[in-house]
Motif scaffolding. Sequence first.
Motif, PDB file in Angstrom:
ATOM      1  N   LYS A  33       0.819  -1.214   0.000  1.00 47.78           N
ATOM      2  CA  LYS A  33       0.000   0.000   0.000  1.00 47.78           C
ATOM      3  C   LYS A  33       0.854   1.266   0.000  1.00 47.78           C
ATOM      4  CE  LYS A  33      -4.099  -1.869   2.196  1.00 47.78           C
ATOM      5  NZ  LYS A  33      -4.994  -1.805   3.352  1.00 47.78           N
ATOM      6  N   SER A  34       1.871   1.313   0.825  1.00 49.11           N
ATOM      7  CA  SER A  34       2.698   2.520   0.868  1.00 49.11           C
ATOM      8  C   SER A  34       3.471   2.694  -0.444  1.00 49.11           C
ATOM      9  CB  SER A  34       3.651   2.490   2.062  1.00 49.11           C
ATOM     10  OG  SER A  34       4.583   1.448   1.930  1.00 49.11           O
ATOM     11  N   SER A  35       3.930   1.602  -1.024  1.00 51.91           N
ATOM     12  CA  SER A  35       4.599   1.692  -2.319  1.00 51.91           C
ATOM     13  C   SER A  35       3.627   2.144  -3.401  1.00 51.91           C
ATOM     14  CB  SER A  35       5.189   0.343  -2.714  1.00 51.91           C
ATOM     15  OG  SER A  35       6.197  -0.044  -1.833  1.00 51.91           O
ATOM     16  N   LEU A  36       2.397   1.700  -3.315  1.00 52.21           N
ATOM     17  CA  LEU A  36       1.379   2.106  -4.282  1.00 52.21           C
ATOM     18  C   LEU A  36       1.083   3.598  -4.181  1.00 52.21           C
ATOM     19  CD1 LEU A  36      -0.721   1.126  -6.408  1.00 52.21           C
ATOM     20  CD2 LEU A  36      -2.306   0.932  -4.496  1.00 52.21           C
ATOM     21  N   PHE A  37       0.914   4.108  -2.967  1.00 52.15           N
ATOM     22  CA  PHE A  37       0.611   5.527  -2.797  1.00 52.15           C
ATOM     23  C   PHE A  37       1.773   6.408  -3.250  1.00 52.15           C
ATOM     24  CE2 PHE A  37      -2.411   4.030   0.646  1.00 52.15           C
ATOM     25  CZ  PHE A  37      -3.512   4.125  -0.183  1.00 52.15           C
ATOM     26  N   VAL A  38       2.984   6.005  -2.934  1.00 49.62           N
ATOM     27  CA  VAL A  38       4.139   6.786  -3.374  1.00 49.62           C
ATOM     28  C   VAL A  38       4.259   6.736  -4.893  1.00 49.62           C
ATOM     29  CG1 VAL A  38       6.667   6.918  -3.291  1.00 49.62           C
ATOM     30  CG2 VAL A  38       5.376   6.539  -1.196  1.00 49.62           C
ATOM     31  N   SER A  39       4.010   5.589  -5.493  1.00 49.51           N
ATOM     32  CA  SER A  39       4.061   5.452  -6.948  1.00 49.51           C
ATOM     33  C   SER A  39       3.001   6.323  -7.615  1.00 49.51           C
ATOM     34  CB  SER A  39       3.848   4.003  -7.366  1.00 49.51           C
ATOM     35  OG  SER A  39       4.850   3.195  -6.853  1.00 49.51           O
ATOM     36  N   LEU A  40       1.793   6.344  -7.071  1.00 49.01           N
ATOM     37  CA  LEU A  40       0.735   7.190  -7.628  1.00 49.01           C
ATOM     38  C   LEU A  40       1.080   8.668  -7.512  1.00 49.01           C
ATOM     39  CD1 LEU A  40      -2.519   5.396  -6.444  1.00 49.01           C
ATOM     40  CD2 LEU A  40      -1.651   5.615  -8.770  1.00 49.01           C
ATOM     41  N   PHE A  41       1.664   9.064  -6.387  1.00 54.38           N
ATOM     42  CA  PHE A  41       2.079  10.454  -6.213  1.00 54.38           C
ATOM     43  C   PHE A  41       3.140  10.838  -7.238  1.00 54.38           C
ATOM     44  CE2 PHE A  41       4.987  13.543  -4.280  1.00 54.38           C
ATOM     45  CZ  PHE A  41       4.108  14.612  -4.145  1.00 54.38           C
ATOM     46  N   VAL A  42       4.129   9.971  -7.430  1.00 54.44           N
ATOM     47  CA  VAL A  42       5.183  10.236  -8.414  1.00 54.44           C
ATOM     48  C   VAL A  42       4.604  10.284  -9.822  1.00 54.44           C
ATOM     49  CG1 VAL A  42       7.282   9.273  -9.443  1.00 54.44           C
ATOM     50  CG2 VAL A  42       7.032   9.330  -6.967  1.00 54.44           C
ATOM     51  N   ALA A  43       3.660   9.427 -10.127  1.00 50.41           N
ATOM     52  CA  ALA A  43       3.037   9.423 -11.448  1.00 50.41           C
ATOM     53  C   ALA A  43       2.294  10.731 -11.705  1.00 50.41           C
ATOM     54  CB  ALA A  43       2.081   8.247 -11.579  1.00 50.41           C
ATOM     55  N   VAL A  44       1.577  11.224 -10.710  1.00 49.64           N
ATOM     56  CA  VAL A  44       0.857  12.489 -10.868  1.00 49.64           C
ATOM     57  C   VAL A  44       1.836  13.640 -11.063  1.00 49.64           C
ATOM     58  CG1 VAL A  44      -0.616  14.143  -9.648  1.00 49.64           C
ATOM     59  CG2 VAL A  44      -1.195  11.726  -9.657  1.00 49.64           C
ATOM     60  N   VAL A  45       2.929  13.644 -10.324  1.00 50.83           N
ATOM     61  CA  VAL A  45       3.943  14.693 -10.482  1.00 50.83           C
ATOM     62  C   VAL A  45       4.562  14.637 -11.870  1.00 50.83           C
ATOM     63  CG1 VAL A  45       6.217  15.451  -9.675  1.00 50.83           C
ATOM     64  CG2 VAL A  45       4.430  14.902  -8.028  1.00 50.83           C
ATOM     65  N   ILE A  46       4.862  13.454 -12.364  1.00 56.05           N
ATOM     66  CA  ILE A  46       5.437  13.311 -13.701  1.00 56.05           C
ATOM     67  C   ILE A  46       4.464  13.800 -14.765  1.00 56.05           C
ATOM     68  CG2 ILE A  46       6.142  11.609 -15.435  1.00 56.05           C
ATOM     69  CD1 ILE A  46       7.433  10.035 -13.144  1.00 56.05           C
ATOM     70  N   ILE A  47       3.202  13.435 -14.622  1.00 58.02           N
ATOM     71  CA  ILE A  47       2.198  13.864 -15.598  1.00 58.02           C
ATOM     72  C   ILE A  47       2.022  15.383 -15.553  1.00 58.02           C
ATOM     73  CG2 ILE A  47      -0.270  13.769 -16.135  1.00 58.02           C
ATOM     74  CD1 ILE A  47      -0.145  10.785 -15.388  1.00 58.02           C
ATOM     75  N   LEU A  48       2.015  15.971 -14.354  1.00 56.11           N
ATOM     76  CA  LEU A  48       1.888  17.419 -14.243  1.00 56.11           C
ATOM     77  C   LEU A  48       3.085  18.135 -14.864  1.00 56.11           C
ATOM     78  CD1 LEU A  48       0.372  17.952 -10.691  1.00 56.11           C
ATOM     79  CD2 LEU A  48      -0.688  18.393 -12.900  1.00 56.11           C
ATOM     80  N   PHE A  49       4.287  17.646 -14.597  1.00 52.37           N
ATOM     81  CA  PHE A  49       5.472  18.252 -15.210  1.00 52.37           C
ATOM     82  C   PHE A  49       5.424  18.128 -16.720  1.00 52.37           C
ATOM     83  CE2 PHE A  49       8.395  17.887 -11.277  1.00 52.37           C
ATOM     84  CZ  PHE A  49       8.000  19.143 -10.863  1.00 52.37           C
ATOM     85  N   GLY A  50       4.935  17.008 -17.211  1.00 53.51           N
ATOM     86  CA  GLY A  50       4.841  16.811 -18.652  1.00 53.51           C
ATOM     87  C   GLY A  50       3.848  17.735 -19.314  1.00 53.51           C
ATOM     88  N   THR A  51       2.719  17.965 -18.661  1.00 57.05           N
ATOM     89  CA  THR A  51       1.703  18.837 -19.262  1.00 57.05           C
ATOM     90  C   THR A  51       2.047  20.306 -19.088  1.00 57.05           C
ATOM     91  OG1 THR A  51       0.367  18.719 -17.261  1.00 57.05           O
ATOM     92  CG2 THR A  51      -0.160  17.173 -19.019  1.00 57.05           C
ATOM     93  N   LEU A  52       2.615  20.668 -17.968  1.00 59.23           N
ATOM     94  CA  LEU A  52       2.963  22.073 -17.733  1.00 59.23           C
ATOM     95  C   LEU A  52       4.256  22.472 -18.441  1.00 59.23           C
ATOM     96  CD1 LEU A  52       2.100  22.389 -13.951  1.00 59.23           C
ATOM     97  CD2 LEU A  52       0.747  23.136 -15.895  1.00 59.23           C
TER      98      LEU A  52
END
Length: 59
Positions: free
Chosen positions: A32-51
Amino acid sequence: MRYIVTLFWTLILGQVVGYLGSSLMTQPYDFKSSLFVSLFVAVVIILFGTLGTDKKATS
């Protein structure tokens, strides 16, 4: 489609890093903790990519 691929690979690589990190620190692996950290990193990567991309298409 690129967001799905980014999420997929971030989740896979995040689980691998979480497993290896917990193994190296002799801690129990927590999915669970690995999943939440992975989801957070994925959102940050997607935001950096779009912005970070230019909105004007240059060809």
